[in-house]
Scaffold this active site. Sequence first.
Site, PDB file in Angstrom:
ATOM      1  CG  ASP A 245     -54.357   1.653  10.945  1.00  0.00           C
ATOM      2  OD1 ASP A 245     -55.379   2.159  11.460  1.00  0.00           O
ATOM      3  OD2 ASP A 245     -53.219   2.108  11.153  1.00  0.00           O
TER       4      ASP A 245
ATOM      5  CD  GLU B 184     -54.463   6.051  15.323  1.00  0.00           C
ATOM      6  OE1 GLU B 184     -53.942   6.982  15.959  1.00  0.00           O
ATOM      7  OE2 GLU B 184     -54.237   4.848  15.578  1.00  0.00           O
ATOM      8  CD  GLU B 185     -52.302   1.969  15.821  1.00  0.00           C
ATOM      9  OE1 GLU B 185     -51.317   2.553  16.308  1.00  0.00           O
ATOM     10  OE2 GLU B 185     -53.280   1.594  16.498  1.00  0.00           O
TER      11      GLU B 185
ATOM     12  CG  HIS C 160     -50.541  -0.407  20.859  1.00  0.00           C
ATOM     13  ND1 HIS C 160     -49.692   0.421  20.148  1.00  0.00           N
ATOM     14  CD2 HIS C 160     -51.787   0.016  20.546  1.00  0.00           C
ATOM     15  CE1 HIS C 160     -50.409   1.297  19.446  1.00  0.00           C
ATOM     16  NE2 HIS C 160     -51.691   1.051  19.685  1.00  0.00           N
TER      17      HIS C 160
END
Length: 402
Positions: free
Chosen positions: A82, A140-141, A367
């Site tokens: 993702d 995963e996020e 990020h």
Amino acid sequence: MLAKKVRELAAAIKPDLVAIRRHLHAHPELSYHEYNTADYVSSQLTAMDIDHIRMSVTGITGILKGKKTGDGPVLALRADMDALPIHELHESDYKSTNQGVMHACGHDFHMTSLLGTLRILKALEAEFSGEVKFIFQPAEELAPGGALMMINDGVLENPRPLNIIGQHVMPELPAGKIGFHAGMYMASVDELYLTITGKGGHAAAPHQVIDPVIISCELLVLLQQIVSRRTNPLLPAVLSFGRFIADGVHNVIPDKVTIDGTLRTMDEKWRREAHELLKKTVTAYATSKGATADLYIKEGYPVLFNEPALTADTRKWTEEYLGKEQVVDIPKWMAGEDFARYSHLLDSCFYRLGVQYPDSEKVTPLHTATFNPDEEALSTGAGLMAWITLCNLEKNAKTDKQ
């Protein structure tokens, strides 16, 4: 000789890896919505003649069997799929085409690396016995995360792997280097949602209100003592608040304040104790001021544990493949990662892949809207994971399948 073959194969497929990574980077999808990503990964596996299935909606798993005579173990490899809700600012030919969505955490790298690893292993299937279970995992996020979903759907069963390996890009580490940390490596992550309700009114008459703004400010300072005075100082712990909404105006005190934060630690027992301390503290303090408090704790990922013996072996194999000078120790990291779910069920090793350019200013942190890792690391990531897998299979060749 086998290591030499792996290096040659990794170098030969580098242009393909770059093309795959750039396609994935240009077409990112958010957690639980990786439909096109899964289709693309599936098409790559099909082109390699590697059997696989879809599971947990957008997840993919399958098994690559070695053809060498002998009874080898079952091992697992994992990559996440993702992207993040970030508007990309890095300009390139492969910039995200999905507005407001970006692979800013390197999951495009992770998928590409695992696809490359499988391509190398497929070419060398006559060289090993045993089975490699691969996991392309969504979400995963975003807690509760795709690892839990796939585990609940049986990804670690039929057959059950002996251990599992994962890797994650590290922009602070030069491309070509690999980082390891044995034991507790990444923190548990919980989300905190707090509402303090008082009695609003005119700002000129504070004696007639129960001011949730002042109560909330005092409470945030008080809560920090859970870390500074109640946590063992030798135990990593973080309590942070990043959102504070007091929706009044300059002359109106609001009825309520909402606050969002995060609790992170490296000890599951202390994590549970901290939850109870948070609940008791906010309730007691708000009550003492005539207000009420509601705290919702959304439990996220547990502590990620790198099994020491497997990590030591993986480090040794990495040194054999890349040279000792390319392997470094890295510190604990207070970020969370849902690979941790696997680490509580199987012996696990989660290591870091350096992706920093020689000009270190070219790579910004994970990020961020300008994150752009060095693609020179793609062949390193694919080749190393293939080599680790071959060594792992060989070491455990006499281990009964679980």
